[in-house]
Design a protein around this motif. Structure first.
Motif, PDB file in Angstrom:
ATOM      1  N   THR A 157      -6.844  -2.220  -8.217  1.00 18.58           N
ATOM      2  CA  THR A 157      -6.458  -0.949  -7.608  1.00 18.58           C
ATOM      3  C   THR A 157      -7.188   0.191  -8.309  1.00 18.58           C
ATOM      4  N   ALA A 187      -9.269   5.732  -4.235  1.00 20.31           N
ATOM      5  CA  ALA A 187      -9.991   5.401  -3.007  1.00 20.31           C
ATOM      6  C   ALA A 187     -10.987   6.487  -2.648  1.00 20.31           C
ATOM      7  N   SER A 197      -7.392  -7.124   1.694  1.00 23.71           N
ATOM      8  CA  SER A 197      -7.097  -5.741   1.406  1.00 23.71           C
ATOM      9  C   SER A 197      -7.896  -4.960   2.429  1.00 23.71           C
ATOM     10  N   TRP A 198      -7.529  -3.765   2.731  1.00 28.65           N
ATOM     11  CA  TRP A 198      -8.277  -3.064   3.781  1.00 28.65           C
ATOM     12  C   TRP A 198      -9.679  -2.697   3.338  1.00 28.65           C
ATOM     13  N   ASP A 199      -9.981  -3.005   2.088  1.00 32.85           N
ATOM     14  CA  ASP A 199     -11.337  -2.790   1.610  1.00 32.85           C
ATOM     15  C   ASP A 199     -12.292  -3.876   2.079  1.00 32.85           C
ATOM     16  N   GLU A 235       0.552   4.226  -2.852  1.00 35.63           N
ATOM     17  CA  GLU A 235       0.308   5.630  -2.566  1.00 35.63           C
ATOM     18  C   GLU A 235       1.248   6.513  -3.351  1.00 35.63           C
ATOM     19  N   ASN A 242     -11.471   7.502   3.466  1.00 33.60           N
ATOM     20  CA  ASN A 242     -11.169   6.405   4.375  1.00 33.60           C
ATOM     21  C   ASN A 242     -10.338   6.936   5.533  1.00 33.60           C
ATOM     22  N   VAL A 302      -6.864   2.416  -3.408  1.00 30.23           N
ATOM     23  CA  VAL A 302      -7.403   1.282  -2.674  1.00 30.23           C
ATOM     24  C   VAL A 302      -7.339   0.039  -3.553  1.00 30.23           C
ATOM     25  N   PRO A 337       0.807  -1.222   0.000  1.00 30.54           N
ATOM     26  CA  PRO A 337       0.000   0.000   0.000  1.00 30.54           C
ATOM     27  C   PRO A 337       0.833   1.262   0.000  1.00 30.54           C
ATOM     28  N   LYS A 390      -9.582  -2.507  -4.380  1.00 32.10           N
ATOM     29  CA  LYS A 390     -11.004  -2.763  -4.218  1.00 32.10           C
ATOM     30  C   LYS A 390     -11.317  -4.237  -4.392  1.00 32.10           C
ATOM     31  N   THR A 440      -8.659  -8.379  -6.177  1.00 35.54           N
ATOM     32  CA  THR A 440      -8.753  -6.929  -6.027  1.00 35.54           C
ATOM     33  C   THR A 440      -8.313  -6.205  -7.285  1.00 35.54           C
TER      34      THR A 440
END
Lengths: 393, 349, 288
Positions: free
Chosen positions: A364, A367, A278-280, A262, A370, A377, A258, A379, A362
């Motif tokens: 990308t 995002a 994933s943090w999603d 970014e 959040n 993100v 991640p 997704k 996922t």
């Protein structure tokens, strides 16, 4: 002279006294992760995930947990000698961590001499299945599971299904394995592959322009990459500069980190891949875990951190269950143990000492708002069930 | 003035070398004293694994001895012949790979044959390389060693089928240590491997000491001091340089075979330019030209690296600082310190 | 056909970056006889300075000027503290010193900026591609080519026409005469070292958006610049130009056609050229 004597006596009393205070002899776990070199970021995330598990668990067998962290530098011989140090000099009763398959295999080959159980939270090689009674994997999906995930994911995603894929891998054991598996499985499922003998780039490659030129010249509309996670955004950025993403979609054998996503920003949109998490992922357990991680370590929760956390929890719980530090007993307890965490139930199979769990596909993209301030993100498009990914037991 | 005689770049500035002129060669009681010191150190090293039966420490000192041998072989080249090489570790690597391949593919149980294979094959490679290299000297020589070294590294790294590529040669079998048919132990067990390493390294040290303090060694030193003058008095400079080179490479390949027996593993990282510079530093730390100094340098460096890397993840920072301080304040190395003790009346040039 | 044009352009860019770094190294060696193994780390430092400047909102082109100056200052510090101490001693010591320096600077970079890969954001107009001879080529790569050409032109001017430059070149050949003329050799040494560092810094800032910024970026670059210097000849500027372009081309072609063996070919070329012509393509000694 007398004064000196008194001072020495006092000093030794203090030392003995402080020793007496530490009456609780801690349980030492050796953490072997890469902290320098190109995958240093991944190593740090792994360490933080294990650290979080140790902070949450607090004690094993009634004794405080002490994590001893050593840098493998991604070199098998350095890792083995650090492992020896952890076990013979520092008294670690188990080893955890390890990013690279080469290091993992080297450790596994020496495990009899080391005499402790070893649980890797990241090594992906399929050789780990049933490799040794004391060697376990619980964390990152293995090469075969990823290949199945990616292939099924491609077939299930309309925008990916009909593309022709150019396969480019990092030139080392894991890259070769990931590439070969994907191609073999893809061909069986009628996914078009451009180059059967996948292209290999040295792990130190920084200038991707010639590879990009080659991909452009091939006239494909899809790329399958098997790169070390931290390099994925580098490649994506350069590909973006050349405008590749306008016509091509990228499928990756390893989830990008991640932090790198970014930095890459827009250039990193449109990368697909199968990964544990994933943090999603929206579940109460996952959200709670993410919140705690973000508060403690102040960075976006990553895949590497979460599966190291889960692997560590399984190891710690197994030692408790075994009721002793004897390697055979711990190994026995590890077989079949499971932990309910941010990405569901993660169970270590008694058949081959490796984990089974659900996973996600996922993509990308930008995002939405959040709590982590993340702009990119991964997704979640689809969830895979554990038995879909295999291998069968 | 600049680069007319490349060799003179190095030769003209040797004051920091530990002196080793014929006047120093021990005679009579001095020889006895040196011999006693040697036996004492040998005794301490031999007793060490019994006094400290911790597997980690035994292997640490074992590693120090192996690198000590490599550093000593570099001293033959650098301290005695005056040839700087950036990648002497390439010959440890070659010895290790070749012996390892022999053990894996040909005969997993013959220790001495593996030695022979490692030394012989490395020499076959070192000979033509050396022949090309000794036509130059000084910095050009050093850069050539870099070129060839990088080539070997890249081949080791790329020839996946043979060398295992980035992952290296794994699972090399550990043959038994035999002497005239008697099995003395296994190279897989730390204690036995340690004693075996001590034996081999001591023999090599004695051999090298004897050779370097012989007319042959004197010729090499003459070449180092002033190549032109040496040529004028009839020495075939190229041939002697080549002989010095081959000797150093053979010693390095021995350390390579010991390495693979010790570790059971060899990877391309041992053959990078950075590892090569590490060996140079060991020689400097210990003191060029003393033969035993570099061995101590190796020991200190390996200990430092191990110690520092545990304490902090920023070990690179401290390591670099240590190296800088050493070069600035202690250029003669450890051996230079003792020289001060041994000959207080001698003035430093 | 368009592919070949692309390869040619890529080679120019890659070779150009190699050139700037290699010339920096060459200048330091040629003028003050110091083979600076920490040169790659100064390149890395330049890239990180550039990153921090741009990330704080400074315009890329201003960062392109500021960052190398910062690296030059760092170089000044290094030269005055440790390098000058080594001047009287054998080159071996300087080599090992700069090797330690490399570790130190790399560790420092990691300490200050951490392990993550960083990206240098470019102004919007540079992010597009433009059609060049039928090829869609990124604008900023073309701009980099201009920057490199400008730097080379500036260097030629500095060393060829200005009094400072001519003094430096004279000092590389006969230092005693220069001293006799009342010019302090200390300043020549400082000037050469700082100039080398500034060049490394420029290459770093330029490489940031090209290759991304990460702590070990200097290692491969150092090796590549060694290859350039060895092939082009120690101390020869013209040789460096030829060698850098040659290597940029060979590496790109090899990566395109024989992907797996690209670096082997580059190193073998270096070994072969050195074996046949130990003084490199254009020889060493004359610094021009």
């Amino acid at each position: 002279m007398k004064r000196w004597l008194v001072a020495m006596l006092a000093l030794s009393l203090i030392l003995v006294g402080s020793g007496a205070w530490a009456a609780q002899d801690p349980i030492k776990i050796g953490v072997l992760v890469p902290l320098s070199g190109i995958v240093a970021q991944g190593g740090v995330e792994m360490r933080d995930g294990i650290d979080m598990a140790a902070k949450e668990k607090k004690t094993i067998l009634g004794r405080p947990i002490e994590l001893l962290v050593e840098d493998t530098q991604i070199k098998p011989d350095v890792a083995v000698s650090k492992a020896e140090k952890l076990v013979f000099k520092d008294g670690a009763i188990a080893l955890i961590g390890v990013f690279s398959s080469g290091v993992g295999l080297a450790l596994a080959k020496n495990i009899d001499r080391l005499g402790v159980p070893f649980l890797t939270t990241h090594v992906m090689t399929t050789e780990f299945y049933g490799l040794h009674k004391w060697v376990f994997r619980c964390g990152q999906l293995a090469n075969d599971q990823t290949a199945i995930g990616n292939v099924n994911g491609i077939l299930a995603t309309p925008t990916l299904k009909d593309r022709t894929y150019y396969v480019l891998v990092h030139d080392y054991a894991w890259g070769h394995d990931a590439g070969a598996r994907f191609i073999a499985l893809a061909k069986k499922s009628n996914i078009k592959i451009y180059n059967d003998s996948f292209d290999k780039a040295p792990t130190s490659t920084t200038d991707w322009s010639s590879y990009i030129s080659k991909i452009k010249a091939a006239g494909v509309d899809g790329i399958y990459i098997a790169f070390i996670t931290n390099v994925i955004p580098v490649f994506a950025k350069q590909a973006f500069d050349f405008g590749l993403q306008k016509t091509m979609k990228i499928v990756s054998a390893a989830a990008p980190g991640p932090v790198e996503l970014e930095a890459g920003g827009e250039a990193c949109y449109g990368i697909f891949g199968a990964s544990d998490w994933s943090w999603d992922v929206n579940s109460p357990t996952s959200d709670a875990w993410e919140k705690k991680y973000f508060e403690t370590y102040k960075t976006i929760p990553s895949d590497a951190a979460v599966h190291s956390y889960v692997g560590a929890m399984n190891l710690f719980n197994a030692i408790d269950k075994a009721g002793s530090t004897d390697p055979d007993k711990i190994a026995q307890a590890l077989r079949g143990i499971s932990f309910d965490g941010p990405y569901g139930t993660v169970r270590i199979s008694a058949k081959d000492n490796c984990a089974r769990n659900d996973a996600v596909l996922t993509e990308t993209m930008a995002a939405s708002s959040n709590p982590y301030g993340a702009k990119v993100v991964m997704k979640v498009l689809r969830t895979f069930k554990a038995d879909e990914l295999g291998p069968p037991e | 003035m600049m680069m007319e005689n490349p060799a003179s770049v190095l030769a003209s500035e040797w004051p920091e070398r530990v002196e080793s002129t014929p006047a120093d060669h021990p005679v009579g009681t001095k020889r006895l004293l040196t011999g006693c010191v040697f036996l004492l150190i040998l005794g301490v090293l031999a007793a060490f694994p019994f006094m400290v039966p911790n597997r980690f420490y035994i292997r640490l000192v074992n590693e120090m001895m192996i690198y000590g041998l490599l550093a000593m072989s570099l001293d033959v080249l650098l301290g005695y012949t005056g040839l700087l090489t950036f990648m002497h570790n390439a010959y440890l690597g070659l010895g290790a790979y070749l012996a390892g391949l022999f053990l894996i593919h040909v005969s997993p149980s013959s220790l001495w044959l593996a030695f022979l294979a490692g030394i012989l094959c490395t020499s076959l490679i070192a000979l033509p390389v050396g022949w090309v290299q000794v036509r130059t000297g000084g910095l050009a020589f050093a850069l050539l060693t870099l070129a060839f070294g990088m080539m070997f590294f890249t081949i080791a790294w790329k020839w996946y089928a043979m060398t295992g590529g980035d992952d290296g040669l794994m699972g090399v079998p550990h043959p038994d240590i035999t002497l005239f048919g008697w099995v003395l132990g296994s190279s897989g067990r730390p204690l036995e491997m340690y004693l075996f390493t001590l034996f081999i390294v001591s023999v090599c040290f004695l051999l090298t000491w004897r050779i370097m303090h012989s007319p042959f060694g004197a010729v090499l030193e003459a070449i180092r001091e002033n190549e032109e003058r040496a040529a004028f008095i009839g020495i075939n400079v190229r041939r002697y340089k080549l002989m010095g080179w081959m000797f150093a490479c053979i010693l390095a390949s021995i350390s390579g075979v010991l390495f693979i027996l010790f570790r059971g593993y060899i990877g391309p990282t041992t053959m990078t330019a950075f590892s090569g510079a590490v060996i140079l530093m060991m020689v400097l730390l210990g003191g060029m030209g003393s033969l035993w100094g570099p061995m101590i340098g190796a020991g200190i460096f390996i200990y430092l690296q191990d110690y520092i890397s545990t304490k902090t993840e920023h070990w690179e920072l401290f390591l670099g600082l240590v190296v800088i301080l050493l070069v600035v304040f202690m250029p003669r190395g450890v051996a230079g310190l003792t020289e001060f003790l041994r000959r207080p009346e001698r003035e430093s040039r | 056909m368009t592919t070949y044009i692309e390869i040619a352009l890529n080679s120019l860019v890659l070779g150009g970056v190699f050139l700037i770094v290699a010339i920096g190294l060459n200048i330091v060696y040629g003028l003050s006889r110091v083979m600076n193994l920490a040169h790659g780390s100064l390149y890395t430092l330049g890239a990180y300075f550039g990153f921090t400047l741009v990330a704080s909102g400074v315009n890329f082109f201003i960062a392109l000027i500021l960052a190398p100056i910062l690296v030059g200052v760092a170089g000044l510090l290094i030269e005055r503290t440790v390098i000058s101490l080594m001047r009287k001693r054998s080159m071996v010591y300087t080599l090992i010193l700069t090797y330690g320096l490399m570790f130190f600077l790399d560790g420092l970079v990691r300490y200050i900026w951490g392990n993550e890969t960083r990206f240098i954001e470019l102004p919007g107009f540079m992010k597009r591609t433009i059609s060049v001879a039928g090829v869609n080529y990124p604008v900023f790569r073309l701009i980099i080519l201009f920057i490199i050409a400008a730097v080379m032109a500036g260097l030629m001017l500095l060393l060829g026409k200005t009094k400072t430059g001519i003094t430096m070149r004279a000092a590389s050949q006969i230092p005693e005469m220069v001293s006799c003329l009342g010019i302090s050799m200390t300043w020549v040494h400082i000037g050469a070292f700082v100039l080398g560092c500034v060049l490394a810094g420029i290459a770093g800032v330029v490489a940031g958006p090209l290759f991304t910024v990460y702590p070990t970026m200097g290692h491969q670059m150092l090796l590549s610049s060694f290859v350039v210097i060895v092939i082009g000849g120690l101390g020869s500027l013209r040789g460096a130009v030829m060698a850098a372009l040659l290597i940029g081309l060979v590496q790109n072609l090899a990566e395109f056609f024989i992907t797996d063996l690209a670096m082997v070919i580059v190193y073998m070329m270096m070994a072969v050229i050195l074996a046949i012509m130990p003084r490199g393509l254009l020889g060493e000694g004359r610094f021009e």
